[in-house]
Design an enzyme around this catalytic site. Structure first.
Site, PDB file in Angstrom:
ATOM      1  N   TYR A 228       0.845  -1.196   0.000  1.00 45.31           N
ATOM      2  CA  TYR A 228       0.000   0.000   0.000  1.00 45.31           C
ATOM      3  C   TYR A 228       0.874   1.237   0.000  1.00 45.31           C
ATOM      4  CZ  TYR A 228      -3.549   3.419   1.221  1.00 45.31           C
ATOM      5  OH  TYR A 228      -4.383   4.512   1.210  1.00 45.31           O
TER       6      TYR A 228
ATOM      7  N   ASP B 176       9.183   2.788   0.756  1.00 40.74           N
ATOM      8  CA  ASP B 176       8.069   3.520   1.358  1.00 40.74           C
ATOM      9  C   ASP B 176       8.123   3.279   2.867  1.00 40.74           C
ATOM     10  OD1 ASP B 176       5.697   4.506   2.321  1.00 40.74           O
ATOM     11  OD2 ASP B 176       4.443   3.617   0.756  1.00 40.74           O
TER      12      ASP B 176
ATOM     13  N   LYS C 151       3.652  10.153   8.797  1.00 39.87           N
ATOM     14  CA  LYS C 151       3.313   9.774  10.156  1.00 39.87           C
ATOM     15  C   LYS C 151       4.255  10.367  11.206  1.00 39.87           C
ATOM     16  CE  LYS C 151       0.911   5.625   8.521  1.00 39.87           C
ATOM     17  NZ  LYS C 151      -0.465   6.062   8.651  1.00 39.87           N
TER      18      LYS C 151
END
Length: 445
Positions: free
Chosen positions: A142, A234, A263
């Site tokens: 993802y 990622d 984040k």
């Protein structure tokens, strides 16, 4: 537990928000509880119910909800001096300097506003830098809500995984199963001259926390080097959580060309970043020709929150604390599973964890990986531990969502709402929280 206020709020939300939520993963059945406030490692909902929080905003809250004074004061100071300016500020330079000092592969950064924006920009950058169009992604990986990676299928037989994405986007995206070295070699043999980049999470973080088999990332690095492609890590989820300040790439000793962050690097505020080798990152405008820009990029409040969060983590042994709690929790979960559900699998690393409701496995955990699956070939459970995102989809996902998650919620433990999303430990969690959570797991499982 009483949930009357949450039910009423959800009823109102259905009239003005699509599906009653602003992110699809929040739409729990029959309705979500609405959080009123956070308190350390806990949240309190609109009806006054208190939960141990292992969602942690889906990862950003390394320090928990009650921020240390140095973080709070930095946020308040920058907010009081003006929301934002449309001009550079010193704090964005300081945060960039901190990241480049600690993350092995990162020499230069460009800050953006979300993990999705970071991966979108990284893909554009890789295509612009190499002059190629195709990218390779992991099946079930993802990388945010972006057109280039919302695909399904195998190899070059891919199609958009969501309505609203033209078929032409999927034509440039190739997929391989995570941990499948043979598939990676095959896709490069057929398309190597056209591949701009391989985009992968170091650990699959949105599909049950799938750990890499030893040597897999090295294979990707070698294939990219051999064919003039870029390796993009990622690290939106793993960045500054797995591997501490060096991130997952430091833990795995891999040197990607580009890294995406989100984040934790924003300390709980909206953020994203693209980092990497200077000669690559300098291809962004205005230094280069690859367009990238954003009104809120480098927002001073976000930059201050991220900088002071990372400084605090570096100065106060935060990683030792959260990783020790993670080891204790995963080891305790394995003890529970050995007695009650030996076919299930404990996964995770450092302060990430999850129980995957796998359907098959040995009756014993003798000789298993300690405190979570590490894909160790000598482990008796190696053949049963999920190696790909597809393996996780074959688990008892409905049982996890319909029976287990509500049972944990009723015992005051807030978990991510499906089988796939990672769960997180923060610095505000305590040994008592871990013991209480283990008792809840014992009851729910």
């Amino acid at each position: 537990m009483n949930h009357e206020q949450s039910r009423a709020l959800y009823d109102r939300a259905l009239s003005v928000l699509s599906g009653g939520v602003n992110s699809s993963v929040r739409a729990t059945r029959p309705y979500p509880f609405f959080v009123e406030k956070g308190d350390g490692g806990h949240v309190i909902d609109a009806d006054g119910n208190r939960y141990i929080d292992f969602v942690m905003g889906y990862g950003p809250l390394l320090l928990g909800h009650s921020l240390p004074e140095q973080v709070q004061s930095a946020i308040q100071r920058h907010a009081a001096e003006g929301p934002m300016y449309g001009a550079p500020t010193e704090v964005e330079v300081e945060l960039a300097e901190f990241v480049t000092r600690h993350v092995p592969s990162v020499e230069m950064l460009r800050f953006v506003n979300s993990g999705t924006e970071a991966t979108v920009s990284a893909v554009r950058l890789a295509r612009g830098y190499t002059g190629r169009d195709k990218i390779v992604v992991m099946q079930s990986g993802y990388h945010g809500a972006q057109e280039s990676t919302l695909v399904e299928g195998e190899g070059d037989h891919t199609a958009p995984s969501s309505p609203g994405i033209p078929e032409s986007f999927a034509e440039h995206t190739l997929t391989v199963p995570f941990n499948d070295e043979e598939a990676a070699h095959e896709v490069f043999e057929e398309h190597g001259d056209d591949i701009a980049a391989v985009l992968t999470e170091p650990i699959l973080g949105n599909y049950g926390i799938v750990h890499p088999v030893e040597g897999y990332h090295d294979t990707l690095r070698e294939l990219c080097d051999d064919h003039g492609s870029l390796l993009i890590f990622d690290e939106v989820i793993t960045g500054f959580r797995v591997g501490g300040l060096q991130c997952a790439q430091g833990a795995f000793d891999i040197d990607p060309d580009i890294t995406t962050f989100g984040k934790i690097v924003g300390g709980g505020f909206p953020v994203g970043a693209i980092g990497g080798k200077s000669e690559i990152i300098e291809q962004f405008t205005p230094a280069g020709d690859v367009f990238q820009s954003g009104t809120f990029s480098g927002h001073p409040v976000t930059m201050a929150a991220g900088l002071e969060t990372l400084r605090y983590a570096a100065e106060h042994d935060v990683y030792d604390h959260v990783n020790e709690l993670g080891d204790r929790l995963r080891a305790g979960l394995q003890d529970i599973l050995e007695d009650q559900a030996p076919e299930y699998t404990v996964v995770g690393r450092d302060s990430m964890f999850k129980v995957i409701f796998t359907r098959d496995g040995p009756d014993s955990f003798d000789g298993h990986c300690e405190a979570g699956c590490r894909q160790r070939e000598s482990c008796p459970r190696f053949d049963y531990c999920p190696k790909t995102g597809h393996d996780v989809t074959q688990a008892e996902t409905e049982r996890w969502e319909r029976l287990f998650w509500p049972a944990m919620k009723d015992q005051g433990v807030f978990l991510t709402a499906n089988q796939f999303e990672s769960q997180f430990i923060c610095d505000a969690h305590t040994g008592e929280d871990i013991e209480n959570a283990l008792e809840a797991y014992k009851e729910a499982i």
